[in-house]
Enzyme design. Sequence first.
Site, mmCIF file in Angstrom:
data_model
loop_
_atom_site.group_PDB
_atom_site.id
_atom_site.type_symbol
_atom_site.label_atom_id
_atom_site.label_comp_id
_atom_site.label_asym_id
_atom_site.label_seq_id
_atom_site.Cartn_x
_atom_site.Cartn_y
_atom_site.Cartn_z
ATOM 1 N N PRO A 92 -24.627 -11.621 81.895
ATOM 2 C CA PRO A 92 -25.313 -12.060 83.123
ATOM 3 C C PRO A 92 -26.044 -13.393 82.938
ATOM 4 C CG PRO A 92 -26.322 -10.043 82.238
ATOM 5 C CD PRO A 92 -25.123 -10.340 81.395
ATOM 6 N N GLU A 119 -25.801 -3.571 74.774
ATOM 7 C CA GLU A 119 -26.527 -4.340 73.771
ATOM 8 C C GLU A 119 -26.567 -5.824 74.093
ATOM 9 O OE1 GLU A 119 -23.677 -2.775 73.205
ATOM 10 O OE2 GLU A 119 -23.860 -1.332 71.565
ATOM 11 N N ARG A 157 -3.487 -14.040 89.011
ATOM 12 C CA ARG A 157 -2.807 -14.247 90.288
ATOM 13 C C ARG A 157 -2.550 -15.723 90.584
ATOM 14 N NH1 ARG A 157 -5.912 -15.592 94.401
ATOM 15 N NH2 ARG A 157 -4.717 -14.585 96.041
ATOM 16 N N ASP A 172 -5.317 -19.254 100.282
ATOM 17 C CA ASP A 172 -6.287 -18.205 100.581
ATOM 18 C C ASP A 172 -7.727 -18.724 100.526
ATOM 19 O OD1 ASP A 172 -6.586 -18.428 97.867
ATOM 20 O OD2 ASP A 172 -5.727 -16.477 97.406
HETATM 21 N N1 ADE Z 1 -22.397 -8.014 81.650
HETATM 22 C C1 ADE Z 1 -23.387 -7.351 82.279
HETATM 23 N N2 ADE Z 1 -23.585 -7.856 83.509
HETATM 24 C C2 ADE Z 1 -22.696 -8.884 83.671
HETATM 25 C C3 ADE Z 1 -22.429 -9.797 84.715
HETATM 26 N N3 ADE Z 1 -23.112 -9.785 85.863
HETATM 27 N N4 ADE Z 1 -21.454 -10.698 84.517
HETATM 28 C C4 ADE Z 1 -20.772 -10.738 83.352
HETATM 29 N N5 ADE Z 1 -20.985 -9.904 82.336
HETATM 30 C C5 ADE Z 1 -21.943 -8.974 82.481
#
Ligand code: ADE
Length: 235
Positions: A92, A119, A157, A172
């Site tokens: 994230p 983790e 794709r 698209d």
């Molecule tokens: N791992 C945990 N959350 C994630 C996210 N939002 N994007 C990519 N990998 C992740």
Amino acid sequence: MKIDVLSLFPDMFTGVFEQSILKKAKEKGVASYKVTNFRDFADNKHNKVDDYPYGGGAGMVLMPQPIFDAVDSLKQQVAPEAKPPRIILMTPQGDRYTQRHAEELAKEDHLIFLCGHYEGYDERIREQLVTDELSIGDYVLTGGELAAMVIIDSVVRLLPGALGNDVSAVTDSFSSGLLEHPQYTRPANFRGFKVPDVLLSGNHAKIEEWRKAESLRRTRERRPDLLEAYKEKPE
Ligand code: ADE
């Protein structure tokens, strides 16, 4: 394109790679997939892949050794003169993934996705091993696997020959920078709700004009941020 995934939960991928476009792409030789459990590379007695963080604190941290060794082993399976792989860490904290990333990754020959679960990653994995860090959005998943699946799907794709009709990938939503115009199919009158006359007119110039206007209207209503970017850089 060769696609490798490093994960502690390889079974999560079986359904995804065996259905629809991803399966067809494999059958056509457009893409190949392999999921490797990096626990198999742990060099300790209990196959441990994580450990407590130096300095203390909650949670566990993925150790560098199993992941570095797993990546080394994947690299050894391709010809030494091959273009080096992109090694993509799912997190994230990564760059927010968009269609532009998909288009860029679709030009590569070899992608390696690194998926952690619960983790954190030892910082040396980030600093010394990976080429990209990607996030699929501002929310936290239990692991990188679902995020890797999203990215793999959106990249495959785009590969030439993956979709039956190559036109659909470039026309698209997002590829043009605008959202797609409304679509209708038979019947022309469904429960009294009618298809716009222009689409039945057979006048292709008028139809194109209507579609462009609808595409702009929909983007303005739903995604004004995309419209601003489009105005700055129309394609
Ligand atoms: N791992 C945990 N959350 C994630 C996210 N939002 N994007 C990519 N990998 C992740």
